[in-house]
Design a protein around this motif. Structure first.
Motif, mmCIF file in Angstrom:
data_model
loop_
_atom_site.group_PDB
_atom_site.id
_atom_site.type_symbol
_atom_site.label_atom_id
_atom_site.label_comp_id
_atom_site.label_asym_id
_atom_site.label_seq_id
_atom_site.Cartn_x
_atom_site.Cartn_y
_atom_site.Cartn_z
ATOM 1 N N ASP A 129 0.830 -1.203 0.000
ATOM 2 C CA ASP A 129 0.000 0.000 0.000
ATOM 3 C C ASP A 129 0.870 1.262 0.000
ATOM 4 O OD1 ASP A 129 -2.517 1.283 0.033
ATOM 5 O OD2 ASP A 129 -2.317 1.619 2.200
ATOM 6 N N LEU A 130 1.936 1.239 0.766
ATOM 7 C CA LEU A 130 2.844 2.391 0.772
ATOM 8 C C LEU A 130 3.598 2.529 -0.544
ATOM 9 C CD1 LEU A 130 4.359 2.203 4.368
ATOM 10 C CD2 LEU A 130 2.828 3.948 3.464
ATOM 11 N N LEU A 131 3.990 1.401 -1.140
ATOM 12 C CA LEU A 131 4.753 1.450 -2.389
ATOM 13 C C LEU A 131 3.908 1.896 -3.572
ATOM 14 C CD1 LEU A 131 6.936 -1.774 -2.162
ATOM 15 C CD2 LEU A 131 7.657 0.593 -1.851
ATOM 16 N N ARG A 132 2.618 1.648 -3.524
ATOM 17 C CA ARG A 132 1.737 2.031 -4.636
ATOM 18 C C ARG A 132 1.659 3.544 -4.823
ATOM 19 N NH1 ARG A 132 -1.333 -1.268 -7.475
ATOM 20 N NH2 ARG A 132 -1.523 -3.416 -6.810
ATOM 21 N N SER A 133 1.993 4.294 -3.805
ATOM 22 C CA SER A 133 1.904 5.750 -3.917
ATOM 23 C C SER A 133 2.988 6.331 -4.826
ATOM 24 C CB SER A 133 1.983 6.394 -2.530
ATOM 25 O OG SER A 133 3.237 6.112 -1.941
ATOM 26 N N ASP A 134 4.086 5.610 -5.022
ATOM 27 C CA ASP A 134 5.170 6.102 -5.862
ATOM 28 C C ASP A 134 5.490 5.059 -6.934
ATOM 29 O OD1 ASP A 134 7.275 7.499 -6.925
ATOM 30 O OD2 ASP A 134 8.628 7.169 -5.232
ATOM 31 N N GLU A 135 5.098 5.318 -8.169
ATOM 32 C CA GLU A 135 5.282 4.343 -9.247
ATOM 33 C C GLU A 135 6.734 4.193 -9.653
ATOM 34 O OE1 GLU A 135 2.760 4.698 -12.596
ATOM 35 O OE2 GLU A 135 0.929 4.674 -11.395
ATOM 36 N N SER A 136 7.605 5.160 -9.305
ATOM 37 C CA SER A 136 9.020 5.016 -9.660
ATOM 38 C C SER A 136 9.694 3.960 -8.779
ATOM 39 C CB SER A 136 9.742 6.361 -9.523
ATOM 40 O OG SER A 136 9.739 6.784 -8.171
ATOM 41 N N VAL A 137 9.186 3.763 -7.567
ATOM 42 C CA VAL A 137 9.745 2.762 -6.671
ATOM 43 C C VAL A 137 9.207 1.375 -7.009
ATOM 44 C CG1 VAL A 137 9.896 2.016 -4.264
ATOM 45 C CG2 VAL A 137 10.053 4.439 -4.823
ATOM 46 N N CYS A 138 7.917 1.302 -7.300
ATOM 47 C CA CYS A 138 7.270 0.017 -7.553
ATOM 48 C C CYS A 138 6.347 0.137 -8.764
ATOM 49 C CB CYS A 138 6.483 -0.423 -6.316
ATOM 50 S SG CYS A 138 5.752 -2.045 -6.446
ATOM 51 N N PRO A 139 6.787 -0.372 -9.907
ATOM 52 C CA PRO A 139 5.908 -0.351 -11.081
ATOM 53 C C PRO A 139 4.634 -1.151 -10.818
ATOM 54 C CG PRO A 139 8.158 -0.972 -11.679
ATOM 55 C CD PRO A 139 8.094 -0.926 -10.197
ATOM 56 N N PRO A 140 3.539 -0.794 -11.478
ATOM 57 C CA PRO A 140 2.260 -1.462 -11.199
ATOM 58 C C PRO A 140 2.289 -2.981 -11.371
ATOM 59 C CG PRO A 140 1.891 0.509 -12.507
ATOM 60 C CD PRO A 140 3.371 0.325 -12.406
#
Length: 151
Positions: free
Chosen positions: A106-117
């Protein structure tokens, strides 16, 4: 002795164990194949707990197969207590690992550069499978605790 559906030595228990094993294996597979899960402690924890749940459930599935083939109920109170405690521990650990992995996703979904969809979806699916593993493990534990007083 009262036969509780889902307690050790029944075909329902075998179904629960095989379901737990398949879901834990699926969570492990989606978390580890081609993804850098080791960068996050919560994901490493999920992988560790699912890797612990697989041999635990496979061993108890073999006990269930043995009891079902011989058509003999499982009547050893001390061993049943150990299995119930083990199931409870595995279910608590599975819940903790699934919750921590889901919160990190949930936290990673806020930044797409860290975690692609695509990768975040795999993490989220692994956490969902871990939640389902927890549910089946908790039900196994409760069924065995329900049987314990009748022995």
């Amino acid at each position: 002795m009262v036969e509780v559906p889902g307690s050790v030595g029944t075909s329902a228990s075998l179904s629960l164990r095989l379901g737990q094993t398949l879901l834990a294996f699926g969570a492990l597979l989606f978390m580890t194949i081609g993804v850098r899960f080791y960068q996050f402690t919560a994901f490493c924890y999920l992988v560790t707990i699912m890797a612990l749940a697989i041999p635990w459930n496979l061993t108890l599935a073999m006990v269930d197969i043995y009891c079902v083939i011989l058509n003999q109920p499982f009547q050893k109170p001390r061993i049943l207590l150990a299995i119930s405690i083990g199931d409870w521990v595995v279910s608590v650990l599975a819940l903790a690992s699934a919750s921590s992995a889901a919160s990190v996703v949930d936290l990673l979904r806020s930044d797409e550069s860290v975690c692609p969809p695509a990768i975040c979806n795999r993490y989220q699916f692994a956490a969902t499978l871990a939640f389902l593993t927890w549910f089946l493990s908790l039900s196994s534990s409760l069924f065995n605790l329900w049987l314990l007083p009748s022995l």
